[in-house]
Design a protein around this motif. Sequence first.
Motif, PDB file in Angstrom:
ATOM      1  N   ILE A 148      -4.976  -0.646 -11.169  1.00 41.99           N
ATOM      2  CA  ILE A 148      -6.509  -0.790  -9.588  1.00 41.99           C
ATOM      3  C   ILE A 148      -6.514  -1.918  -9.340  1.00 41.99           C
ATOM      4  O   ILE A 148      -6.053  -2.616  -8.229  1.00 41.99           O
ATOM      5  CB  ILE A 148      -7.063   0.554  -9.933  1.00 41.99           C
ATOM      6  CG1 ILE A 148      -7.083   1.738  -9.711  1.00 41.99           C
ATOM      7  CG2 ILE A 148      -8.028  -0.068  -8.607  1.00 41.99           C
ATOM      8  CD1 ILE A 148      -8.189   2.317 -10.780  1.00 41.99           C
ATOM      9  N   ALA A 203       2.486   1.808  -3.287  1.00 41.11           N
ATOM     10  CA  ALA A 203       1.539   2.854  -4.113  1.00 41.11           C
ATOM     11  C   ALA A 203       1.299   3.683  -3.976  1.00 41.11           C
ATOM     12  O   ALA A 203       0.982   4.735  -4.770  1.00 41.11           O
ATOM     13  CB  ALA A 203       0.478   1.804  -4.690  1.00 41.11           C
ATOM     14  N   THR A 204       0.950   4.076  -2.432  1.00 42.24           N
ATOM     15  CA  THR A 204       0.547   5.516  -2.251  1.00 42.24           C
ATOM     16  C   THR A 204       1.399   6.650  -2.493  1.00 42.24           C
ATOM     17  O   THR A 204       1.601   7.378  -3.450  1.00 42.24           O
ATOM     18  CB  THR A 204       0.102   5.540  -0.683  1.00 42.24           C
ATOM     19  OG1 THR A 204      -0.821   4.265  -0.591  1.00 42.24           O
ATOM     20  CG2 THR A 204      -0.370   7.399  -0.265  1.00 42.24           C
ATOM     21  N   MET A 218      -4.448   7.870 -15.172  1.00 37.12           N
ATOM     22  CA  MET A 218      -5.587   9.446 -14.946  1.00 37.12           C
ATOM     23  C   MET A 218      -6.154  10.120 -15.808  1.00 37.12           C
ATOM     24  O   MET A 218      -7.075   9.425 -16.226  1.00 37.12           O
ATOM     25  CB  MET A 218      -4.971   9.579 -13.893  1.00 37.12           C
ATOM     26  CG  MET A 218      -6.546  10.269 -12.346  1.00 37.12           C
ATOM     27  SD  MET A 218      -7.141   9.320 -11.574  1.00 37.12           S
ATOM     28  CE  MET A 218      -7.514  10.809 -10.887  1.00 37.12           C
ATOM     29  N   THR A 242       0.712  -0.839   0.096  1.00 37.58           N
ATOM     30  CA  THR A 242      -0.073   0.356  -0.173  1.00 37.58           C
ATOM     31  C   THR A 242       0.599   1.355  -0.081  1.00 37.58           C
ATOM     32  O   THR A 242       0.742   2.154  -0.631  1.00 37.58           O
ATOM     33  CB  THR A 242      -1.176   0.307   0.846  1.00 37.58           C
ATOM     34  OG1 THR A 242      -1.280  -0.896   1.109  1.00 37.58           O
ATOM     35  CG2 THR A 242      -2.245   1.193   1.285  1.00 37.58           C
ATOM     36  N   MET A 286      -1.023   4.677 -11.839  1.00 37.75           N
ATOM     37  CA  MET A 286      -2.154   5.293 -12.243  1.00 37.75           C
ATOM     38  C   MET A 286      -2.216   6.206 -11.992  1.00 37.75           C
ATOM     39  O   MET A 286      -3.374   7.095 -13.284  1.00 37.75           O
ATOM     40  CB  MET A 286      -2.629   4.546 -10.397  1.00 37.75           C
ATOM     41  CG  MET A 286      -2.978   3.432  -9.807  1.00 37.75           C
ATOM     42  SD  MET A 286      -3.759   2.909  -9.057  1.00 37.75           S
ATOM     43  CE  MET A 286      -2.895   1.094  -8.386  1.00 37.75           C
ATOM     44  N   PHE A 306       1.940   7.455  -6.156  1.00 38.24           N
ATOM     45  CA  PHE A 306       0.828   8.098  -7.002  1.00 38.24           C
ATOM     46  C   PHE A 306       1.198   9.656  -6.238  1.00 38.24           C
ATOM     47  O   PHE A 306       0.652  10.386  -7.804  1.00 38.24           O
ATOM     48  CB  PHE A 306      -0.411   7.513  -5.955  1.00 38.24           C
ATOM     49  CG  PHE A 306      -1.602   8.105  -6.829  1.00 38.24           C
ATOM     50  CD1 PHE A 306      -2.118   8.030  -8.496  1.00 38.24           C
ATOM     51  CD2 PHE A 306      -2.332   9.403  -6.351  1.00 38.24           C
ATOM     52  CE1 PHE A 306      -3.177   8.375  -8.779  1.00 38.24           C
ATOM     53  CE2 PHE A 306      -4.053   9.718  -6.830  1.00 38.24           C
ATOM     54  CZ  PHE A 306      -3.636   9.453  -8.030  1.00 38.24           C
ATOM     55  N   ILE A 307       0.920   9.583  -5.178  1.00 39.55           N
ATOM     56  CA  ILE A 307       1.142  11.439  -5.159  1.00 39.55           C
ATOM     57  C   ILE A 307       2.804  11.460  -5.429  1.00 39.55           C
ATOM     58  O   ILE A 307       3.188  13.514  -4.297  1.00 39.55           O
ATOM     59  CB  ILE A 307       1.304  11.444  -3.930  1.00 39.55           C
ATOM     60  CG1 ILE A 307       1.930  10.956  -2.382  1.00 39.55           C
ATOM     61  CG2 ILE A 307      -0.846  11.497  -2.940  1.00 39.55           C
ATOM     62  CD1 ILE A 307       1.491  11.346  -0.982  1.00 39.55           C
ATOM     63  N   SER A 308       3.378  11.111  -6.217  1.00 37.88           N
ATOM     64  CA  SER A 308       4.660  11.468  -6.581  1.00 37.88           C
ATOM     65  C   SER A 308       5.873  12.095  -5.615  1.00 37.88           C
ATOM     66  O   SER A 308       6.531  12.693  -5.771  1.00 37.88           O
ATOM     67  CB  SER A 308       5.184  12.400  -7.461  1.00 37.88           C
ATOM     68  OG  SER A 308       4.399  13.723  -7.606  1.00 37.88           O
ATOM     69  N   LEU A 337      -2.941  -3.512  -7.554  1.00 36.83           N
ATOM     70  CA  LEU A 337      -2.832  -3.459  -5.770  1.00 36.83           C
ATOM     71  C   LEU A 337      -4.029  -4.390  -4.780  1.00 36.83           C
ATOM     72  O   LEU A 337      -3.408  -4.455  -3.939  1.00 36.83           O
ATOM     73  CB  LEU A 337      -3.160  -1.669  -5.802  1.00 36.83           C
ATOM     74  CG  LEU A 337      -3.020  -1.342  -5.001  1.00 36.83           C
ATOM     75  CD1 LEU A 337      -1.483  -2.060  -4.265  1.00 36.83           C
ATOM     76  CD2 LEU A 337      -3.304   0.174  -4.537  1.00 36.83           C
ATOM     77  N   ALA A 338      -5.622  -4.310  -5.848  1.00 33.32           N
ATOM     78  CA  ALA A 338      -6.143  -4.496  -4.923  1.00 33.32           C
ATOM     79  C   ALA A 338      -6.141  -5.921  -4.478  1.00 33.32           C
ATOM     80  O   ALA A 338      -6.035  -6.700  -3.362  1.00 33.32           O
ATOM     81  CB  ALA A 338      -7.773  -4.202  -5.558  1.00 33.32           C
ATOM     82  N   ARG A 367       9.422   7.589  -9.592  1.00 32.01           N
ATOM     83  CA  ARG A 367       9.077   8.193 -10.081  1.00 32.01           C
ATOM     84  C   ARG A 367       8.952   7.223 -11.490  1.00 32.01           C
ATOM     85  O   ARG A 367      10.035   6.955 -11.322  1.00 32.01           O
ATOM     86  CB  ARG A 367       9.791   9.507  -9.892  1.00 32.01           C
ATOM     87  CG  ARG A 367      10.001  10.402  -8.750  1.00 32.01           C
ATOM     88  CD  ARG A 367      10.158  11.323  -8.890  1.00 32.01           C
ATOM     89  NE  ARG A 367      10.174  12.714  -7.193  1.00 32.01           N
ATOM     90  CZ  ARG A 367      10.739  13.400  -6.628  1.00 32.01           C
ATOM     91  NH1 ARG A 367      11.739  13.749  -7.321  1.00 32.01           N
ATOM     92  NH2 ARG A 367      10.403  13.039  -5.828  1.00 32.01           N
ATOM     93  N   TRP A 391      -8.169   8.326 -18.772  1.00 37.62           N
ATOM     94  CA  TRP A 391      -8.959   7.208 -17.661  1.00 37.62           C
ATOM     95  C   TRP A 391     -10.251   7.444 -18.919  1.00 37.62           C
ATOM     96  O   TRP A 391     -11.127   6.115 -19.619  1.00 37.62           O
ATOM     97  CB  TRP A 391      -9.612   8.290 -16.821  1.00 37.62           C
ATOM     98  CG  TRP A 391     -10.812   7.122 -16.682  1.00 37.62           C
ATOM     99  CD1 TRP A 391     -10.451   6.199 -15.772  1.00 37.62           C
ATOM    100  CD2 TRP A 391     -12.089   7.728 -16.402  1.00 37.62           C
ATOM    101  NE1 TRP A 391     -12.049   5.534 -14.886  1.00 37.62           N
ATOM    102  CE2 TRP A 391     -12.865   6.495 -15.423  1.00 37.62           C
ATOM    103  CE3 TRP A 391     -13.289   8.664 -16.206  1.00 37.62           C
ATOM    104  CZ2 TRP A 391     -14.269   6.163 -15.239  1.00 37.62           C
ATOM    105  CZ3 TRP A 391     -14.274   8.241 -15.896  1.00 37.62           C
ATOM    106  CH2 TRP A 391     -14.513   7.218 -15.825  1.00 37.62           C
ATOM    107  N   ARG A 392     -11.184   8.575 -20.023  1.00 38.00           N
ATOM    108  CA  ARG A 392     -12.225   8.548 -20.604  1.00 38.00           C
ATOM    109  C   ARG A 392     -11.876   7.571 -22.136  1.00 38.00           C
ATOM    110  O   ARG A 392     -12.777   7.240 -22.016  1.00 38.00           O
ATOM    111  CB  ARG A 392     -12.441   9.841 -20.945  1.00 38.00           C
ATOM    112  CG  ARG A 392     -13.691  10.474 -20.021  1.00 38.00           C
ATOM    113  CD  ARG A 392     -13.969  12.074 -20.675  1.00 38.00           C
ATOM    114  NE  ARG A 392     -14.845  13.010 -19.325  1.00 38.00           N
ATOM    115  CZ  ARG A 392     -15.422  12.245 -19.073  1.00 38.00           C
ATOM    116  NH1 ARG A 392     -16.799  12.350 -19.547  1.00 38.00           N
ATOM    117  NH2 ARG A 392     -17.251  13.262 -17.650  1.00 38.00           N
ATOM    118  N   GLY A 418       1.692   2.532  -8.795  1.00 40.32           N
ATOM    119  CA  GLY A 418       1.288   3.780  -8.136  1.00 40.32           C
ATOM    120  C   GLY A 418       1.489   5.140  -9.057  1.00 40.32           C
ATOM    121  O   GLY A 418       0.606   5.849  -9.969  1.00 40.32           O
TER     122      GLY A 418
END
Lengths: 261, 330
Positions: A241, A203-204, A227, A200, A223, A207-209, A244-245, A213, A230-231, A220
């Motif tokens: 995701i 990845a956390t 992001m 965890t 993701m 993700f918040i860099s 990780l889960a 890197r 995503w569309r 992370g």
Amino acid sequence: MKAMRIAGIVGLAGLTIVTVLGPEITGYDPARQDLRAILALPGSGGHLLGTDHLGRDLAARLLGGAQITLRLAGLAVASAALFGVLLGVIAGWRGGWVDRIFGLISDSVLALPGLLLVLLLAAIHPNSWWTLYIGLSLTLWVEFFRVTRVRTRIVVASPAVEAAELLGLGKWHVLRRHLIPDFADQLLTLAAFGAATVVTALATLGFISVGLRPPTPEWGVMMAELMPSWREAPWAIAAPITSLAFTVLCLRFAAGVEEKR
Amino acid sequence: MTVRPGFLQGAVWKSGPFATLGRMALGRLVQALLVALVIGIISFVMMEALPGDAAYRIAAGRYGYDMLTGTAAEQVRIELGLDRPAWQRVADWVGHILVMDLGRSAVNGDPVSHALSHQLGHSVMLAVGALFFALIIAVPTGTIAGLRPGGAFDRILGGLTVLLRALPAFLLGIILMLFFAVQLGILPAAGHGHGSHLLLPSLTLGIVLAAVLSRVVRNAVAETVASESFQFARHKGLSMATALRRHGARNAAVPVVAYLGVQAALLVEGVVVVESIFAWPGIGHALTHAIFERDVPMLQGTALMLGLGFVLLSFAVEVICLALDPRRRA
């Protein structure tokens, strides 16, 4: 609930095998770009899970991430367990000032919320696997230390150990036949939980860099990178995701304490 | 036997509620000092590990890069005692922290304490919002599950919390953001401005806390309902609701509040992560920025604030437990 534990262990074993065999399965380099096939659909052009926004093979990056994640979790937990159990047994057995000094060290680690210490150490040397490893091991050993210290105190004071000492059996015997069997099960649970924490945290931070890197294929980081697209390609961000889960869930099942709560 | 008022016996200070409170406060004070020491030492090491000469760096911060000369740097070195041995500087550094002199940001030159006072309010707002969501989710669901342990609702909720607990906070944040902000477009994804900006971050953190809390509530309620005193209240004819309110709530509340203390660490970690994801301008956001920009004074200040907040939160929870549960006042 034993079934859950087995399911968790089987899941982890499967993950490990896939990770080790990784490059054979995908046949792609996780860093290789194919700019003519950006965000390709899964299955197209030999890309098992499609490609990301730079045309890199997603399956290869996912497995690269799994490799980093599992290696970090395994090594950090192993060193934390080794260190924690060793100091815990010494502190619990010797008591006195040794116990107090080790206790003070573990208290000063516990005084900070876990991730904060890792963050601070990550700041000293950014984007480094080694600082993450050191930071996480430094946070995790405390739990092993505290459990073994308390158990050691209890076991060493028990009649069985007294009898063993009267029989002239040495310290090594007490450690092997009385102490280790006593906390082996608890250690496994702690290890599984610790590994979930590592996965965890990695990845956390990614993700918040403030962790690893880009262009490292870490979940992370992936993701955060995926992001914006995503569309156009929801399956792309779903891949890290889900991985990780799945990993964290397997570890928590393998820890086997969910039934208590 | 002569009966003397309690305060003359002196025993009140050795045992009883005041002594317990005093011991707790002392323990937390030691913890706060340890936090300051650990953060101070790590920050000092980081300062040393930064590339380049510290005296030049500080001089550049003071006079600007174009006015920077060798003599200015030397003056800074002598003035701040950077030529002294390392242990003296560590002692100095920690001393500054103890009097809460946090220095100035290395990036924009503002006093760290000034920035912190702005950010603290935002972080507290987020934490309060998260606690609010956690309680309004966890208490009703946990109570319903706890009234019928093993029932359908309990089992569904149990499975859901196992899943939610396995999800890291930031993953939940991404999922909520993608759903509410990107897909439905009804809530702002990130930033700070009006009230609705607070909704997604505090909901994320609230759900993370609620995942565990709801199970704790459920266990506490189940245990209380099964206890003899509660069964007696029911037998003497009180309705379930009245019995819960008069005899159940307080008993069930003790483990729940105690667990909030365990969750203090989760809350502080969550503040860092959630603020960073949703660009909420609190202390956690400032911390990750300081790490990214290698702004050591700012990093130290924010980490210290979070660490001390953690200690304060744990202490508050202990005091509330003491107030709720007379058995602890031994």
